[in-house]
Design a protein around this motif. Sequence first.
Motif, short mmCIF file in Angstrom:
data_model
loop_
_atom_site.label_atom_id
_atom_site.label_comp_id
_atom_site.label_asym_id
_atom_site.label_seq_id
_atom_site.Cartn_x
_atom_site.Cartn_y
_atom_site.Cartn_z
N ARG A 31 -1.95 66.28 45.20
CA ARG A 31 -2.00 65.05 45.99
C ARG A 31 -3.02 65.19 47.11
NH1 ARG A 31 3.38 65.75 44.74
NH2 ARG A 31 4.48 63.93 43.91
N GLU A 86 -0.98 59.48 44.62
CA GLU A 86 -0.18 60.14 43.59
C GLU A 86 -0.91 61.40 43.12
OE1 GLU A 86 2.96 59.42 42.50
OE2 GLU A 86 2.85 58.12 44.25
N PRO A 87 -0.18 62.38 42.54
CA PRO A 87 -0.87 63.58 42.06
C PRO A 87 -2.09 63.22 41.24
CG PRO A 87 1.49 63.87 41.88
CD PRO A 87 1.27 62.44 42.33
#
Length: 403
Positions: A329, A345-346
Amino acid sequence: MTSRPPLLLLAALAIAALSACAPAPGAAPSAPASADPASDDGHGAIAGAEEVAEPPLGLLSIDTDGNAAVLDLLGDEAIDLGATAAPTALASDGRYGFVTTDEGVEVIDSGRWSWDHGDHFHYYLAEPALLGTMPGDGPATVTSGALSTAGTTGVFFAGSGEAVLLDNKALSDGQIDELFRIETGADAGLVAPVGDGALVTDGDDLVYHDRDGEAVGPPVECVDPAGAITTRVGLVVGCVDGAVLATWQDGELATERIPYPAGAVDRALTFDGRKGRPTVAAVAGTTGFWLLDTRERTWTLVPTERPLTRVVAVDDAEGHVVAIDVDGRIAVHLAESGAVVGAAEPLLADGGTASSLTVDEQRAYVSDPAAGVVHEIDYADGARIARSLETPTAPAFVTEVGR
């Protein structure tokens, strides 16, 4: 995609600076980082360079074969620079790219730089060039000074144990000029520019060497030195118990210690921050991040929910700190509280360990080698991805230039 916002206000300020370079009567501008000689009569200008009204920002990218190019961030122009030997690492001072290869360190001049005049900046564009290779063996640790046209740059080769000091004025003229090359016999170390020379690691000491390579003055204790960076206040070298802050005052080296707070466990191993600012950040083990304010001589440990792999202090009025966590992230924290004000988000493979992270006064740039792009992050707007940029070469190694 959302483009980078216009820089009209910045351009207006820069034009005003060009027409009235001296500070107003009674003004007390802050001085550039005092790790380096204080003046450069040309204000960062060199023959053939064009002075421009705003920072000539670009992304220098190098693929795994060594093909290098610059992407202009304002006009989207792609500039091919040729090829280096196959790279294993890239460091930069905001103008030059120092590319570690099996042959040594190859120097790329991006032809883009900013010159800090204390109360304002000057900005320049020149022809980019591959300057050549400085021979050396093994991983290279590069430590830059404050200015690309004055002062020096230090390089330590871990394979050969050689400490090298480069003349930045010569680099700006297209020449690689070694002021000294010292065989230390060590397999790890630093060459950290300050004043007319550099602090060179010698076991658990820092020894000052002048431009001729001669050791001058008593050694400065620094147990297990690791990590060095030039801030607006001076040169920082990390030690197991804190940091040494070195400044150049009246033609002499001055050092002082900035100890960790009592009970500190996870030390800082590398430092990073926006160029020319007094506060820098470092990953603190799996706990969070350290902030080192070299103006106030203080450390602050800021815990985070997730361990981090990269962290950079923006050191702006809001205290933004941009980080990459172990889940990949991109997160933006506030310096005082550590509160997360935005997180994507990742996004990055392998927790971002292969990614680079640089910041300027408006944006952060995070390379995403797996996706083949560089993400432009608006850190003041909740870590919003403003653009995902395709660089002219695959972004195996990337840095922002023109800063």
